[in-house]
Design an enzyme around this catalytic site. Sequence first.
Site, PDB file in Angstrom:
ATOM      1  N   GLN A   1       0.856  -1.197   0.000  1.00 20.86           N
ATOM      2  CA  GLN A   1       0.000   0.000   0.000  1.00 20.86           C
ATOM      3  C   GLN A   1       0.891   1.246   0.000  1.00 20.86           C
ATOM      4  O   GLN A   1       0.875   2.050   0.934  1.00 20.86           O
ATOM      5  CB  GLN A   1      -0.914   0.002   1.218  1.00 20.86           C
ATOM      6  CG  GLN A   1      -1.928  -1.134   1.195  1.00 20.86           C
ATOM      7  CD  GLN A   1      -3.041  -0.922   2.192  1.00 20.86           C
ATOM      8  OE1 GLN A   1      -3.657   0.141   2.223  1.00 20.86           O
ATOM      9  NE2 GLN A   1      -3.301  -1.920   3.009  1.00 20.86           N
TER      10      GLN A   1
ATOM     11  N   ASP B   1       4.400  -9.651 -13.891  1.00 18.22           N
ATOM     12  CA  ASP B   1       3.855  -8.500 -14.622  1.00 18.22           C
ATOM     13  C   ASP B   1       4.996  -7.642 -15.159  1.00 18.22           C
ATOM     14  O   ASP B   1       6.154  -7.821 -14.781  1.00 18.22           O
ATOM     15  CB  ASP B   1       2.855  -7.678 -13.782  1.00 18.22           C
ATOM     16  CG  ASP B   1       3.482  -7.147 -12.511  1.00 18.22           C
ATOM     17  OD1 ASP B   1       4.553  -6.535 -12.587  1.00 18.22           O
ATOM     18  OD2 ASP B   1       2.890  -7.354 -11.440  1.00 18.22           O
TER      19      ASP B   1
ATOM     20  N   LYS C   1      -0.677  -8.583 -17.523  1.00 13.09           N
ATOM     21  CA  LYS C   1      -1.499  -8.668 -16.305  1.00 13.09           C
ATOM     22  C   LYS C   1      -2.224  -7.353 -16.045  1.00 13.09           C
ATOM     23  O   LYS C   1      -1.638  -6.284 -16.171  1.00 13.09           O
ATOM     24  CB  LYS C   1      -0.610  -9.002 -15.100  1.00 13.09           C
ATOM     25  CG  LYS C   1      -1.317  -8.958 -13.745  1.00 13.09           C
ATOM     26  CD  LYS C   1      -0.348  -9.271 -12.604  1.00 13.09           C
ATOM     27  CE  LYS C   1      -0.886  -8.824 -11.262  1.00 13.09           C
ATOM     28  NZ  LYS C   1       0.002  -9.072 -10.137  1.00 13.09           N
TER      29      LYS C   1
HETATM   30  C1  R5P Z   1       1.856  -7.338  -6.627  1.00 11.20           C
HETATM   31  O1  R5P Z   1       2.266  -6.280  -7.083  1.00 11.20           O
HETATM   32  C2  R5P Z   1       2.773  -8.340  -5.993  1.00 11.20           C
HETATM   33  O2  R5P Z   1       4.060  -8.261  -6.515  1.00 11.20           O
HETATM   34  C3  R5P Z   1       2.228  -9.761  -6.142  1.00 11.20           C
HETATM   35  O3  R5P Z   1       2.130 -10.065  -7.523  1.00 11.20           O
HETATM   36  C4  R5P Z   1       0.860  -9.852  -5.526  1.00 11.20           C
HETATM   37  O4  R5P Z   1       0.915  -9.350  -4.226  1.00 11.20           O
HETATM   38  C5  R5P Z   1       0.378 -11.273  -5.501  1.00 11.20           C
HETATM   39  O5  R5P Z   1      -0.888 -11.282  -4.911  1.00 11.20           O
HETATM   40  P1  R5P Z   1      -1.889 -12.482  -5.141  1.00 11.20           P
HETATM   41  O6  R5P Z   1      -1.160 -13.744  -4.751  1.00 11.20           O
HETATM   42  O7  R5P Z   1      -3.042 -12.202  -4.247  1.00 11.20           O
HETATM   43  O8  R5P Z   1      -2.275 -12.477  -6.579  1.00 11.20           O
END
Ligand code: R5P
Length: 302
Positions: free
Chosen positions: A104, A176, A201
Amino acid sequence: MNKILIVGPASQILGVKIANELGIDVLNTETKTFPDGETYIRINIEDETLIQGKEVIIVQSTGPNASGNQNSRLFELFMMIDAVKRIGASKIVIVSPYLAYARQDKIFRPGESPFANVVMSFINSLGIDEFYTVDVHAPTIMQLCSCKVVNIDSMKLLADYIKSLGAEDLVVISPDKGAIERSQAFAKHFGDNIPVDCFEKKRDVNTGEISMSGTLSLKSKDVVIADDIIATGGTMATAIKLSKESGARKVYAVATHALMLGQAKFRILKAGADYIIGTDSIDNEMAKVSLAKTIADYLKFD
Ligand code: R5P
């Protein structure tokens, strides 16, 4: 001995391993939640001279797990720092491999708080001397600390572990586009010409829903998908599914901080992962790679 290490409730195994690497004494903590929901913690000592005048290293990750959520983990950390400060430690060193709220760090919708900044500033305001974390999601927040801060890189440790499993003919997939530089640096640990690619993504800022699309040339390749965090597993599971559809042979799902919330393990395995690999920044069954020696090496040379 002029140094002592305090193991927080979230990092019992990692904390003891770091103390063993450093060859210093370790103190445990005692914690509970009061009936009204408040956090309680005390360092497990009867004699405060064990801490007075000493360099104190506190090891406490702040990720959620079966015995506490990140808010209680943070409060435990704040309270441990305050206790050793009051007792009169000569130096306070914090090792918090996973830093809660680091995702955040930006405003995505009107009315939000970039709370990562507050967490970092508050820890700094407690009067610590050094702060160590690992692969923090938003490294820029560390500029808010006036004390020494170190963001330790776990990529080599993770790559060495994957190599030991016999991975070959590798492609590294970035979850991503924003993480592609990190994935390129990660790929270098496997060799000079390891290809790095990524799917497209998108995350809906209102619902948090992830969509990913694309086809890559992965036929008969071993694929390593490396992220800093696995939370719900949605990002990883989607990338694995698309990798399999693109012909991937084995898939290694890798994250520094494998929080594994809810159905994450099921989703990732169902999508076709052969391995789920995390570090002991989070104390769960995915912690295949220990950060202890690397962290201890930083602490030895500070
Ligand atoms: C996002 O920017 C992070 O680098 C991770 O890709 C993300 O926190 C993964 O979250 P989740 O497992 O809920 O998709």
